[in-house]
Design a protein around this motif. Structure first.
Motif, mmCIF file in Angstrom:
data_model
loop_
_atom_site.group_PDB
_atom_site.id
_atom_site.type_symbol
_atom_site.label_atom_id
_atom_site.label_comp_id
_atom_site.label_asym_id
_atom_site.label_seq_id
_atom_site.Cartn_x
_atom_site.Cartn_y
_atom_site.Cartn_z
ATOM 1 N N ALA A 323 0.753 -25.590 -25.805
ATOM 2 C CA ALA A 323 1.106 -24.536 -23.901
ATOM 3 C C ALA A 323 1.567 -24.408 -22.749
ATOM 4 C CB ALA A 323 -1.075 -24.306 -24.040
ATOM 5 N N LEU A 324 1.196 -25.705 -22.402
ATOM 6 C CA LEU A 324 1.921 -26.214 -21.174
ATOM 7 C C LEU A 324 3.256 -26.341 -20.469
ATOM 8 C CD1 LEU A 324 -0.744 -29.182 -19.642
ATOM 9 C CD2 LEU A 324 -0.191 -27.433 -18.581
ATOM 10 N N THR A 325 3.473 -26.390 -22.009
ATOM 11 C CA THR A 325 5.150 -26.486 -22.127
ATOM 12 C C THR A 325 5.954 -25.330 -22.177
ATOM 13 O OG1 THR A 325 4.840 -28.883 -22.855
ATOM 14 C CG2 THR A 325 6.692 -27.983 -23.322
ATOM 15 N N ARG A 326 5.215 -24.183 -22.634
ATOM 16 C CA ARG A 326 5.388 -23.106 -22.968
ATOM 17 C C ARG A 326 5.642 -22.461 -21.636
ATOM 18 N NH1 ARG A 326 3.723 -20.769 -28.103
ATOM 19 N NH2 ARG A 326 5.043 -18.456 -27.692
ATOM 20 N N TRP A 327 4.283 -22.432 -20.637
ATOM 21 C CA TRP A 327 3.506 -22.011 -19.767
ATOM 22 C C TRP A 327 5.217 -22.198 -18.927
ATOM 23 C CZ3 TRP A 327 -1.667 -22.849 -20.145
ATOM 24 C CH2 TRP A 327 -2.158 -22.301 -20.644
ATOM 25 N N ASP A 328 5.305 -23.772 -18.893
ATOM 26 C CA ASP A 328 6.608 -24.218 -17.931
ATOM 27 C C ASP A 328 7.564 -23.993 -18.359
ATOM 28 O OD1 ASP A 328 4.139 -26.537 -16.614
ATOM 29 O OD2 ASP A 328 5.817 -27.694 -17.671
ATOM 30 N N ARG A 329 7.957 -23.386 -19.443
ATOM 31 C CA ARG A 329 9.775 -22.736 -19.789
ATOM 32 C C ARG A 329 9.058 -20.785 -19.438
ATOM 33 N NH1 ARG A 329 9.987 -24.920 -25.787
ATOM 34 N NH2 ARG A 329 10.542 -27.496 -25.459
ATOM 35 N N ALA A 330 8.570 -20.804 -18.896
ATOM 36 C CA ALA A 330 7.995 -19.124 -19.039
ATOM 37 C C ALA A 330 7.867 -18.788 -17.468
ATOM 38 C CB ALA A 330 7.096 -18.882 -19.307
ATOM 39 N N GLY A 331 7.910 -20.373 -16.665
ATOM 40 C CA GLY A 331 7.950 -20.430 -15.523
ATOM 41 C C GLY A 331 7.071 -20.135 -14.454
ATOM 42 N N LEU A 332 5.460 -19.993 -15.344
ATOM 43 C CA LEU A 332 4.523 -19.854 -15.364
ATOM 44 C C LEU A 332 3.937 -21.010 -14.487
ATOM 45 C CD1 LEU A 332 3.326 -18.161 -18.022
ATOM 46 C CD2 LEU A 332 3.945 -16.692 -15.983
ATOM 47 N N LYS A 333 3.130 -20.720 -13.154
ATOM 48 C CA LYS A 333 2.012 -22.349 -13.121
ATOM 49 C C LYS A 333 1.007 -22.340 -13.421
ATOM 50 C CE LYS A 333 1.487 -23.896 -7.648
ATOM 51 N NZ LYS A 333 0.809 -22.961 -6.327
ATOM 52 N N VAL A 334 1.063 -22.868 -13.850
ATOM 53 C CA VAL A 334 -0.379 -23.926 -14.452
ATOM 54 C C VAL A 334 -0.250 -25.115 -13.958
ATOM 55 C CG1 VAL A 334 -1.988 -24.224 -16.332
ATOM 56 C CG2 VAL A 334 -0.498 -21.947 -16.167
ATOM 57 N N PRO A 335 -1.633 -25.814 -13.137
ATOM 58 C CA PRO A 335 -1.132 -27.173 -13.116
ATOM 59 C C PRO A 335 -1.837 -28.595 -13.802
ATOM 60 C CG PRO A 335 -1.917 -25.800 -10.608
ATOM 61 C CD PRO A 335 -1.829 -24.580 -12.251
ATOM 62 N N ARG A 336 -2.814 -27.652 -14.403
ATOM 63 C CA ARG A 336 -3.470 -28.286 -15.316
ATOM 64 C C ARG A 336 -4.129 -28.523 -16.465
ATOM 65 N NH1 ARG A 336 -8.493 -32.656 -13.567
ATOM 66 N NH2 ARG A 336 -9.436 -30.815 -13.998
ATOM 67 N N VAL A 337 -4.207 -28.199 -17.565
ATOM 68 C CA VAL A 337 -5.575 -28.116 -18.786
ATOM 69 C C VAL A 337 -6.600 -28.771 -18.839
ATOM 70 C CG1 VAL A 337 -5.989 -27.165 -21.358
ATOM 71 C CG2 VAL A 337 -3.509 -25.991 -19.640
ATOM 72 N N GLY A 338 -7.430 -28.501 -18.911
ATOM 73 C CA GLY A 338 -8.519 -30.114 -19.173
ATOM 74 C C GLY A 338 -9.370 -30.405 -20.262
ATOM 75 N N VAL A 339 -9.430 -30.876 -21.489
ATOM 76 C CA VAL A 339 -9.640 -30.800 -22.867
ATOM 77 C C VAL A 339 -11.020 -31.781 -22.753
ATOM 78 C CG1 VAL A 339 -7.541 -30.825 -24.153
ATOM 79 C CG2 VAL A 339 -8.287 -33.234 -23.001
ATOM 80 N N ASN A 340 -11.806 -31.333 -23.768
ATOM 81 C CA ASN A 340 -13.273 -32.076 -23.779
ATOM 82 C C ASN A 340 -13.006 -33.713 -24.521
ATOM 83 O OD1 ASN A 340 -15.297 -30.261 -22.448
ATOM 84 N ND2 ASN A 340 -13.726 -28.654 -23.322
ATOM 85 N N ARG A 368 -0.980 -33.520 -15.448
ATOM 86 C CA ARG A 368 -1.381 -32.158 -16.157
ATOM 87 C C ARG A 368 -2.421 -31.964 -17.082
ATOM 88 N NH1 ARG A 368 3.216 -29.675 -16.073
ATOM 89 N NH2 ARG A 368 2.170 -27.499 -16.455
ATOM 90 N N ILE A 369 -3.513 -33.163 -17.420
ATOM 91 C CA ILE A 369 -4.062 -33.242 -18.628
ATOM 92 C C ILE A 369 -5.179 -33.705 -18.065
ATOM 93 C CG2 ILE A 369 -4.894 -33.877 -20.854
ATOM 94 C CD1 ILE A 369 -2.709 -31.977 -21.374
ATOM 95 N N GLY A 370 -6.314 -32.675 -17.716
ATOM 96 C CA GLY A 370 -7.989 -33.235 -17.457
ATOM 97 C C GLY A 370 -8.517 -33.720 -18.418
ATOM 98 N N ILE A 371 -9.255 -34.571 -18.091
ATOM 99 C CA ILE A 371 -10.185 -34.907 -18.982
ATOM 100 C C ILE A 371 -12.135 -34.772 -19.210
ATOM 101 C CG2 ILE A 371 -11.051 -37.162 -20.438
ATOM 102 C CD1 ILE A 371 -7.797 -36.534 -21.207
ATOM 103 N N GLU A 372 -12.036 -33.887 -19.837
ATOM 104 C CA GLU A 372 -13.119 -33.407 -19.612
ATOM 105 C C GLU A 372 -14.717 -33.847 -19.965
ATOM 106 O OE1 GLU A 372 -14.556 -29.609 -19.254
ATOM 107 O OE2 GLU A 372 -12.567 -29.006 -17.557
ATOM 108 N N ILE A 373 -15.747 -34.742 -19.320
ATOM 109 C CA ILE A 373 -16.911 -36.409 -20.221
ATOM 110 C C ILE A 373 -18.389 -35.720 -19.595
ATOM 111 C CG2 ILE A 373 -17.580 -38.225 -20.499
ATOM 112 C CD1 ILE A 373 -14.751 -39.425 -19.963
#
Length: 516
Positions: A323-340, A368-373
């Protein structure tokens, strides 16, 4: 019969040929041959050729040493195995109509067995099991049979007796729990162990055989463990149905993971200062072919029980990176995604290596990856692997979010030890915060702690504009919840971002950094 005889002859010939190749046999063979020929001519030679190897093989078979068996602690020696226990139960059930005596089966499962293994290792776990076995045996009658089960539990076949009912079984289960309860001294530490117990009376077993009785007690013990710690449950027919349903669910989950039915839905996180999107959290959703979207509460527990947590984690990480890669290609600003992350993933010594490889493969920066613990993991773990993994994740550059903060009693020492970057305030403290002064005081205290420790903050479960506003006024930096947006599949994110940005321009800032 002839097949078994042929196999024995074949095995015997193989062993004989192996022994003939031994150096001591080859050394003596010429001497024995000459002596046989000198004493008996051709007949003596024939006897040596056939008789000596057979005699040697026979003697070797008699004197063959047993395979070495590693020593077990005293408390585990002499315990029955599962087949033996089933045989004991089988005999008691078969004799019951004639003797008038009743039997029952008890299964003992240890609460927090995985935590004991994580903290103290396999050798300590085995020693604790041995001590517990001794205590169980001392609390039982001499005719009762104790067996060790796979996974670290014990099963008990009760000696047949005249009076055996629900009340007496509950009393016995409580006595066994009391026997286990005193602390165990191990390596200068005092360990407290508790157990949950399930049992089944012989008359209540689904079928009148030993295997069915043991399985019923195991099902009851599983139910007790889910409701523990220190729970006691008697087998009931509906438990078997629920157990069967859970087994079927596990099979469906394996299929769902294989076929891509479990996918990441993305819930936005926004700044209370600017309203801008500061990230998304990837949340697992099951798109069932017949039931539609299955709530996570209905399958995440089963994923853990089935040992599929690591597979789910791999799926979620791959989809987050994609998702991050595709948003970057589309020019969308998504700083990071958190995964549990699950405890199973954090216990894997190679987890960080695998994660770093995946991030490199997608050409992304680790931040760009947030680690949720979960806070409960940080508050309770002493596992060296988990500690090293979290430290390595922070060193790699991933942000560490302490999830559900306020529910797991994490100490300030642990927060610093695990290099936490952000506290995620649990939704239980956010609900009705705009109208409940008590909630406001709790959240204000958490925010003050975060400020003193230089930690970022995010409030979960924000559902109303009032909750959003008061959190912003108190100084919480980010919010997330249904009041912002529900988790959505990837293909809906771009449209939502466009709508959010279009509403954002005319809104005044209401956070701590608002223009005065």
């Amino acid at each position: 019969m002839s097949g078994r005889i042929g196999k024995r002859l074949s095995d015997g010939l193989t062993e004989m040929l192996r022994r003939l190749r031994q150096p001591e046999v080859l050394f003596l063979l010429p001497t024995a041959t000459l002596a046989g020929f000198w004493l008996g001519g051709e007949t003596g030679l024939l006897l040596v050729a056939l008789g000596a190897p057979l005699a040697g093989f026979a003697l070797g078979a008699l004197n063959r040493p047993e395979a070495a068996i590693p020593p077990m602690p005293d408390g585990l020696q002499g315990l029955a195995l599962r087949p033996q226990l089933i045989g004991v139960l089988e005999t008691a059930l078969r004799d019951a109509p004639v003797s008038g005596l009743q039997t029952g089966c008890i299964v003992v499962q240890f609460d927090d067995a995985a935590l004991l293994l994580d903290r103290h290792g396999r050798a300590a776990q085995t020693e604790v099991l041995a001590r517990c076995a001794e205590r169980l045996c001392s609390a039982l009658r001499s005719g009762d049979v104790v067996a060790r089960l796979e996974g670290g539990g014990f099963a008990i076949a009760l000696h047949p007796q005249r009076r055996l009912d629900l009340e007496s079984m509950i009393q016995l289960a409580a006595r066994l729990q009391a026997a286990i309860a005193p602390p165990i001294s191990l390596n200068a530490a005092r360990l407290y162990v508790s157990c949950s117990i399930g049992f089944c009376l012989g008359l209540a077993a689904p079928s009148a055989n030993g295997r069915s009785l043991l399985d019923a007690a195991q099902i009851a013990a599983d139910e007790a463990l889910r409701n523990g710690p220190s729970a006691i449950r008697a087998f009931a027919p509906d438990m078997a149905r629920k157990h069967s349903d859970r087994d079927a669910l596990r099979g469906q989950l394996e299929t769902a993971l294989d076929q891509g039915e479990i996918r990441a839905h993305f819930q936005p996180q926004i700044s209370t200062d600017t309203g801008e999107i500061t990230g998304f959290e990837a949340l697992a959703r099951w798109q069932h072919p017949a039931r539609g979207i299955v709530p996570p509460a209905e399958f995440l527990g089963a994923i853990e029980e089935a040992g599929l947590a690591e597979r789910l984690g791999e799926v979620m990480l791959f989809q987050a990176l994609t998702a991050l890669t595709r948003w970057d290609r589309a020019g969308l600003k998504v700083p990071r995604v958190g995964v549990n992350l699950s405890a199973a993933e954090l216990r894997n010594p190679r987890f960080v290596e695998k994660l770093e490889w995946e991030i490199d493969r997608f050409g992304l920066n680790p931040d760009r990856i947030g680690i949720e613990i979960l806070e409960t993991v940080v508050a309770t773990t002493e596992n060296d692997v988990i500690v090293r993994n979290i430290a390595a994740l922070a060193k790699l550059g991933c942000g560490i979010d302490l999830d559900d903060f306020g529910t797991g009693h994490a100490s300030i020492t642990n927060i610093r030890r695990f290099a936490v970057n952000r506290l995620k305030i649990d939704r239980s403290f956010v609900t009705h915060i705009d109208t409940d002064p008590g909630q406001q005081k709790i959240v204000a205290a958490i925010l003050s702690l975060a400020e003193q420790l230089d930690l970022d903050t995010l409030a979960e479960g924000v559902e109303t504009p009032g909750e959003h506003a008061i959190l912003a006024q108190l100084g919480c930096r980010h919010v997330q919840g249904f009041g912002i947006a529900r988790p959505m599949p990837f293909d809906q994110v771009q449209d939502w971002m466009a709508r959010h940005d279009s509403r954002l321009a005319p809104l005044p800032r209401i956070g701590s950094g608002a223009t005065k």
